[in-house]
Each structure stands twice: as C-alpha cells, then as structure tokens.
Design an enzyme around this catalytic site. Structure first.
Site, PDB file in Angstrom:
ATOM      1  N   ALA A   1       3.271  -5.473 -33.794  1.00  0.00           N
ATOM      2  CA  ALA A   1       4.575  -5.975 -33.357  1.00  0.00           C
ATOM      3  C   ALA A   1       5.618  -4.882 -33.505  1.00  0.00           C
ATOM      4  O   ALA A   1       5.462  -3.952 -34.304  1.00  0.00           O
ATOM      5  CB  ALA A   1       4.967  -7.208 -34.170  1.00  0.00           C
ATOM      6  N   MET A   2       6.701  -5.018 -32.722  1.00  0.00           N
ATOM      7  CA  MET A   2       7.788  -4.054 -32.770  1.00  0.00           C
ATOM      8  C   MET A   2       9.110  -4.799 -32.639  1.00  0.00           C
ATOM      9  O   MET A   2       9.279  -5.625 -31.744  1.00  0.00           O
ATOM     10  CB  MET A   2       7.633  -3.024 -31.645  1.00  0.00           C
ATOM     11  CG  MET A   2       8.734  -1.989 -31.598  1.00  0.00           C
ATOM     12  SD  MET A   2       8.754  -0.945 -33.078  1.00  0.00           S
ATOM     13  CE  MET A   2      10.469  -0.432 -33.091  1.00  0.00           C
TER      14      MET A   2
ATOM     15  N   HIS B   1       8.587 -11.145 -40.033  1.00  0.00           N
ATOM     16  CA  HIS B   1       8.879  -9.755 -40.395  1.00  0.00           C
ATOM     17  C   HIS B   1       9.805  -9.128 -39.358  1.00  0.00           C
ATOM     18  O   HIS B   1      10.771  -8.425 -39.713  1.00  0.00           O
ATOM     19  CB  HIS B   1       7.582  -8.950 -40.500  1.00  0.00           C
ATOM     20  CG  HIS B   1       7.779  -7.534 -40.953  1.00  0.00           C
ATOM     21  ND1 HIS B   1       7.884  -7.186 -42.281  1.00  0.00           N
ATOM     22  CD2 HIS B   1       7.916  -6.381 -40.256  1.00  0.00           C
ATOM     23  CE1 HIS B   1       8.062  -5.880 -42.383  1.00  0.00           C
ATOM     24  NE2 HIS B   1       8.096  -5.367 -41.159  1.00  0.00           N
ATOM     25  N   GLU B   2       9.538  -9.387 -38.086  1.00  0.00           N
ATOM     26  CA  GLU B   2      10.398  -8.823 -37.034  1.00  0.00           C
ATOM     27  C   GLU B   2      11.775  -9.472 -37.041  1.00  0.00           C
ATOM     28  O   GLU B   2      12.784  -8.811 -36.777  1.00  0.00           O
ATOM     29  CB  GLU B   2       9.727  -8.967 -35.668  1.00  0.00           C
ATOM     30  CG  GLU B   2       8.311  -8.409 -35.568  1.00  0.00           C
ATOM     31  CD  GLU B   2       8.165  -7.028 -36.180  1.00  0.00           C
ATOM     32  OE1 GLU B   2       9.009  -6.147 -35.935  1.00  0.00           O
ATOM     33  OE2 GLU B   2       7.190  -6.826 -36.918  1.00  0.00           O
TER      34      GLU B   2
ATOM     35  N   HIS C   1      13.794  -7.724 -39.561  1.00  0.00           N
ATOM     36  CA  HIS C   1      14.269  -6.424 -39.094  1.00  0.00           C
ATOM     37  C   HIS C   1      15.613  -6.523 -38.356  1.00  0.00           C
ATOM     38  O   HIS C   1      16.311  -5.510 -38.229  1.00  0.00           O
ATOM     39  CB  HIS C   1      13.241  -5.784 -38.165  1.00  0.00           C
ATOM     40  CG  HIS C   1      12.265  -4.892 -38.862  1.00  0.00           C
ATOM     41  ND1 HIS C   1      12.653  -3.872 -39.712  1.00  0.00           N
ATOM     42  CD2 HIS C   1      10.897  -4.853 -38.817  1.00  0.00           C
ATOM     43  CE1 HIS C   1      11.565  -3.240 -40.154  1.00  0.00           C
ATOM     44  NE2 HIS C   1      10.497  -3.819 -39.638  1.00  0.00           N
TER      45      HIS C   1
ATOM     46  N   TYR D   1       5.677  -0.044 -46.771  1.00  0.00           N
ATOM     47  CA  TYR D   1       5.944  -1.476 -46.782  1.00  0.00           C
ATOM     48  C   TYR D   1       5.877  -2.052 -48.189  1.00  0.00           C
ATOM     49  O   TYR D   1       6.849  -2.615 -48.694  1.00  0.00           O
ATOM     50  CB  TYR D   1       4.914  -2.195 -45.897  1.00  0.00           C
ATOM     51  CG  TYR D   1       5.049  -1.890 -44.430  1.00  0.00           C
ATOM     52  CD1 TYR D   1       5.600  -2.814 -43.550  1.00  0.00           C
ATOM     53  CD2 TYR D   1       4.631  -0.668 -43.909  1.00  0.00           C
ATOM     54  CE1 TYR D   1       5.728  -2.545 -42.201  1.00  0.00           C
ATOM     55  CE2 TYR D   1       4.757  -0.376 -42.566  1.00  0.00           C
ATOM     56  CZ  TYR D   1       5.308  -1.319 -41.708  1.00  0.00           C
ATOM     57  OH  TYR D   1       5.442  -1.031 -40.382  1.00  0.00           O
TER      58      TYR D   1
END
Length: 540
Positions: A150-151, A176-177, A180, A265
């Site tokens: 993923a990004m 998590h994204e 961000h 991480y």
C-alpha cells in the site's frame, strides 16, 4: 509501470500507475525529489475514452469531449506523494467522504470489505489527532503487479488487490495509510535518513486507532506478530548492521528505498511507544501529537523537532532529564544498532497470543506425544494473526523432524487450504523448507494462480535455497507470461543464483529502462541470502 491488459484482473484494457516513494518521481516529472521540499501541483492528463484517470489531488474535473482530466492539489506535498493511476476503474461510495475504485470484477468485493468502516477509522483518528485535512479519503485497488502492499498517496490510497482476501491484513494496511494522513503526509520526515519519523509515528497512530476500534487484545496480537518479524529480520541482518539504526547514514548513490525495513517501522514504533509511556497516559501523548501536527503540518521535520517539542510540551519530563535516562537515552534510541531498547507490554493480548504459544509448544516439545491435544485445535476458529504467528514460529524452527511435519499436514493442511493467501503462503513455505513432497502440488497450484511479488518471491527464494530449484524452474517456465516483466526479471535472478545463466527466456518486454527493482529485491541482495518477503514486505 505500464501493464498490458492480460496483467490486469479484467484482461480488458491497459493499465498504468506510478510509484513515487521514495525517489522515483524524478523519472515522472522534473522535481526536487526530496521530502524536505513541498509544493502544490496541478496536472492535465489526456486519456483514451473508457480509461479512468485518478491522481493524488484534492480537486479534479473531466472534459469528456476532449478526453482531458484536470487535477489540483491545493496543499503542499513532497514530490513522492504525487501519484497517478489510469485504467478500467469504476467506483462506489463507501462513506460520506470515501469511495473505492477498482476494476469492475473486483468492485463488489472491495465494497463488501470496506463499506462503512473507513469512516469509522477516520473518525477515530480525528478524535485522537485532530481534523482530517485532505478532504476526501479514497482508495484505489491496483493489479497484483503493484510492487508494495500500500502507498499513502494523499486523498487516494493505493492498495494491492491481492490483500482483499485477507481481512485482518486489509484492516491493518488501510488503517496504517489512514494514519499517514497525519504522520508522513501532513508532517513529513525532511530526510530519508529519518524515515522512522513517518513510519514509526504512523505505526503508533495505527495501533492507537485499532485499539479504539477493535480493542487492545487485537492490537497486541498484531504487534506481537510484527515484533516477531522484526527479531527475525534482525537475525538475518545481524545486530550490528547499520540499517538497524533509526538515524541511518545514507551514502551517496544509495537508493533510500534500500533502507525500508522493519526497523523503520517497528523500532521506530517502540521508540514512540516509549515516549508515550513516559507521559503516564497515552491520552496525554495523543494531546502532544495533536499539538505537534498543528505546529508542523505541511512542513518537513527532523527528529530533533519532534523531541524538542515533546520535552517542551511536558516540562516536568524535561526537568527529570528523561532524554538522558541511563540505557534509554534518546540519542541511543536514534543511533544504536540492534533491537529496540524497550518493547511494549503486550499482556493485554494474552487471550489471543497464549493459545498460539501453547500450540507451538505442543508441536515442538519432544517427544511428540501430545498430537491428540494439538490436533483438537480448530484453526478455522482463530484470527488470521493468530494463525500466521503460529505458522511463522514453525517456519523459524524449520526444518522440523519429518514425523512432526507429517502430523502437521495431517492435522491442518486441509483446514489451511480454505484460508486466505497470507496463511497459505506460510504453510507452503513450511512445506518447501521441510521438503515435504506430499504437499508440493499445492505449492505449484499456488504459484500458478499468483501474480504478485509478495506471494511469489518468498516461495521462489525458499525453493531455490533448498533442493527444489528444478521444481521452481519448471513452474516458472509455465507461468512466466502471466507475470509483470519486473517480477519476471527478479525471479530469473533468484533462479540464476548458483547456476549457469538460465536458458533463453522470452523477456522482450524487459528493457534497460524498466523501473529499478523495488525494496524487496534490494533487501534480499543486501543480506546475501534468502530472506522471505513476508519479513520485509511492508506498506509504504
């Protein structure tokens, strides 16, 4: 990355996507390709009819008669967060500010997995860290050729479609994204030598969000699974390896993506968790992080900015000189190699981790006289993270005695067959590392149906490390045409290790200007040995 139609799920239209992290967008457009520089951007994209174009932008429009898309990102972002994707994509709304984009054949699955819950995660994040500043939070699912999981492209998270079948991994990856959006996108590490400022903080925020939405036990289970992987990677790399520092020195000419590893991480997370424990109450630390975001949003920072802000926010801790506490000095956290100086208390997850530990002991304690008790455990009732934690520990202990692997197969192989790919690949790695021939046909079947890096490279590495290289060659010759040229090239390199050059393979699609191998290849090369990608295959 340009994909022919046969490399998509629908096999109908060509597809293209960009992946800028960390220094790849210099080949996409002229830019200061450093996270220290941020700017707004606009783009005009012309595309054939029937091709949907998306970008990581806050505003977009489409002039149908001209086939022209206009995009504008109104907030300053670093170059690596400019992203584009185009292909046979359709969408559905899954919340008041979110929609999913996917190929038509995948959209129903994406809707069923994410409808309603993304807004729940966004709301939880906002309650912890302040308003979501990017407007929309949309998700696009990409073909299996996408090189990472993923990004966090702002407004438009990119995720590999392969993860859709693994619900718990999908949850963690999307959260998590989401995290961000605050840590990495709003406030960014100014140098790739301090990538932990984005990844460690995002991992901490991710776990605060999962604790709020799914409870502490689930969060502790996922954390135990990741910390296991961290220690596994440390054994592979060595405790003195400089890449285990949080402040890594980037030598000239080194691709920063080479430094993407679990230390970034999980060691980063452990340091952030340690800071939160100094406050006594994680909610006090949440308040600090809200103030930190407000102070630095749309800018780039270094570690000293974070730590100075922390000590100024908590003057009583500054008076206690917590930054110089013997053995836990901030400077040592940043610059010492090896494991984290302290790890979180995961006892709240014991209801989920204890059954894993018990079952593992039953299978690894000699003599093997407790098979009846072990075989009575129904893995289909377990959470995915429990099962992968159990299988990872068996994998760490491989090769196992033949009698053990035989009994394991008798007890669990049929159960595991019906589970998701994150579970199946681990069982198949156990099969390969133990040369368990009765289940090898399942390895073949798995590789015949997988086109993503994260589910092919680990098995090919294990096959080529042991005695099964000819088996791997046979499968590769049969499946190579369904693989992206970059993945095909990587597997050829794995198969070539220790051999004369491979017989000629049709690689006309591979040219000298294909994108550089992404982080998984680089980490494998750096360790000079097989390193399963599940150990390092992390969301950007």
């Amino acid at each position: 990355w340009w994909l022919d139609p046969e490399l998509t799920y629908g096999n109908a239209k060509p597809f293209v996507f960009t992946q800028g992290h960390s220094v790849c967008n210099r080949s996409f457009f002229p830019c200061f390709d450093t996270p220290a520089v941020k700017c707004t951007y606009s783009a005009t994209v012309k595309a054939p009819a029937g091709i949907q174009v998306l970008m990581s932008a806050t505003q977009s429009s489409y002039l149908e008669e001209e086939g022209v898309y206009q995009f504008y990102m109104e907030y300053p972002v670093p170059a690596y967060l400019v992203a584009l994707v185009a292909g046979d994509l359709i969408h559905a709304d899954i919340g008041p500010r979110s929609r999913v984009w996917a190929e038509p054949c995948l959209l129903p699955t994406a809707i069923s997995k994410l409808s309603g819950i993304v807004e729940r995660w966004l709301t939880a994040a906002e309650s912890l860290y302040g308003p979501y500043i990017w407007g929309r939070y949309d998700i696009v699912f990409l073909p299996p050729s996408f090189p990472i999981v993923a990004m966090e492209n702002p407004c438009l998270t990119f995720i590999i479609s392969s993860i859709l079948e693994s619900d718990e991994f999908l949850i963690i990856d999307v959260i998590h994204e989401v995290a961000h959006s605050w840590f990495g996108n709003a406030v960014t590490n100014a140098t790739w030598e301090e990538m932990w400022l984005s990844e460690g903080l995002a991992t901490y925020a991710q776990r605060r969000i999962t604790t709020e939405t799914y409870g502490a036990a689930f969060t502790c289970l996922e954390t135990a699974f990741r910390l296991d992987a961290l220690h596994r990677q440390m054994k592979l790399l060595g405790e003195d390896n400089p890449v285990s520092k949080l402040q890594v020195k980037l030598e000239p000419g080194v691709n920063p993506s080479n430094l993407m590893n679990l230390f970034t991480y999980e060691k980063g997370y452990c340091f952030v968790y340690y800071l939160s424990q100094l406050c006594g109450d994680p909610r006090h630390f949440d308040s600090f992080l809200r103030a930190y975001i407000e102070k630095y949003k749309f800018t780039s920072v270094v570690a000293q900015d974070l730590l100075d802000s922390f000590l100024n926010f908590f003057p009583e801790l500054k008076e206690q000189c917590v930054e110089s506490k013997a053995g836990l000095e901030f400077e040592r956290w940043l610059n010492a190699t090896g494991p984290p100086l302290a790890e979180p208390d995961l006892s709240q997850g014991s209801s989920l981790t204890r059954p894993v530990e018990t079952l593992f002991k039953l299978w690894t304690t000699e003599p093997l006289d407790s098979v009846a008790a072990a075989s009575s455990v129904d893995l289909t009732k377990w959470r995915t993270f429990q099962t992968v934690l159990f299988l990872d520990r068996l994998l760490d202990g491989s090769p196992l005695p033949h009698e053990v692997i035989k009994k394991l197969s008798e007890c669990y192989s049929s159960q595991l067959d019906s589970m998701n790919a994150e579970i199946r690949i681990r069982w198949l790695q156990i099969v390969v590392r133990n040369d368990y021939y009765p289940d090898l046909y399942k390895v073949r079947r798995f590789l015949e149906n997988q086109m993503s890096r994260m589910y092919t490279i680990p098995l090919y590495e294990d096959l080529c490390t042991g005695t099964l290289k000819s088996f791997a060659l046979e499968i590769f010759y049969q499946t190579q045409n369904q693989l992206h040229p970059n993945l095909r090239k990587t597997i050829q390199q794995i198969l070539s290790q220790g051999l004369n050059p491979l017989p000629a393979i049709d690689t006309t699609a591979v040219t000298t200007d294909t994108p550089a191998m992404v982080l998984e290849d680089k980490v494998s090369e750096a360790t000079n040995g097989a390193i399963s990608l599940r150990d390092v295959n992390v969301s950007a």
